[in-house]
Write an enzyme that holds these catalytic residues in place. Sequence first.
Site, short mmCIF file in Angstrom:
data_model
loop_
_atom_site.label_atom_id
_atom_site.label_comp_id
_atom_site.label_asym_id
_atom_site.label_seq_id
_atom_site.Cartn_x
_atom_site.Cartn_y
_atom_site.Cartn_z
N SER A 145 0.84 -1.19 0.00
CA SER A 145 0.00 0.00 0.00
C SER A 145 0.87 1.24 0.00
O SER A 145 2.01 1.20 0.47
CB SER A 145 -0.90 0.01 1.25
OG SER A 145 -1.55 1.25 1.40
N TYR A 159 -1.98 -0.80 10.25
CA TYR A 159 -2.13 -1.21 8.85
C TYR A 159 -0.92 -0.77 8.03
O TYR A 159 -0.36 -1.57 7.26
CB TYR A 159 -3.40 -0.59 8.27
CG TYR A 159 -3.60 -0.82 6.80
CD1 TYR A 159 -4.10 -2.04 6.33
CD2 TYR A 159 -3.29 0.16 5.86
CE1 TYR A 159 -4.29 -2.27 4.98
CE2 TYR A 159 -3.48 -0.06 4.50
CZ TYR A 159 -3.98 -1.27 4.07
OH TYR A 159 -4.16 -1.49 2.72
N LYS A 163 1.75 -3.23 6.11
CA LYS A 163 2.03 -3.16 4.67
C LYS A 163 3.50 -2.85 4.40
O LYS A 163 4.05 -3.26 3.37
CB LYS A 163 1.13 -2.10 4.01
CG LYS A 163 -0.34 -2.51 3.94
CD LYS A 163 -0.52 -3.81 3.17
CE LYS A 163 -1.98 -4.14 2.92
NZ LYS A 163 -2.17 -5.43 2.21
#
Length: 253
Positions: A145, A159, A163
């Site tokens: 991401s 998160y 990633k």
Amino acid sequence: MDLRFDGKVVMITGASKGIGRAMAKGFADSGAKVVINYNSSQAEAESLLKDIHKNGGEAIIVQADVSKKEDVDRLFDQALDAYGRIDVLVNNAGVLLQRASIEAYAEEMWDRVYAVNVKSAFLCSQKVIPIMKKQGGGKIINLSSQAARNGGGSGSVPYASAKGAVLTFTKGLAKELAPHNILVNAIAPGVIATPFHDEYTPPELRKKITANIPLGREGTPEECVGATLLLASSAADYITGETIEVNGGNLMD
């Protein structure tokens, strides 16, 4: 440039919605037999399967929580029973779960974010490696991401850091598997209009982020497919350890 996958088998984790769904359609339209993994979104997976069959493609759906080894074992067993090989693995499964400060983040939520985003890529890659070695090679594509590069938006540190781990995993695995003709790459989407952002990103935050994108809009799931097809194809047989940014110019590396 040949982006056809006739006779090839592609497995995509977390493929019932969003980017994974678009990838499944893209590979099927390009001739691949697609193994569509889903965890809880059965209705969406079944509708995707119908869409692929309607367009003349070939696919199966398999329910599995790819953060659990026993589920991953079952997923691969069913895939091999159906098609006998796996040429491309797309580790797409991912989740944010909630936006919250690190101070307020629960330990079990942190563990789940890492399990779905990172552990799943480890477990599925570990399972596919001996299969690809036996076949003489293969392609693994991980979903990272833009958040891995810039720390993510408000309340998304778990998160973003997960990633980031996917990026490092991609590079390390690419080095490890290069002697076996197994190429490992990643794509790093920016703000893509998916159910993911509908659920986790408030409209005012999306508007603020979009204002800084040079192309002036969010991307679509379909706009992530081309980079994935390229990395999975023979046109990318000398590319490994690479990450392709798909973010409308919002982050240029």
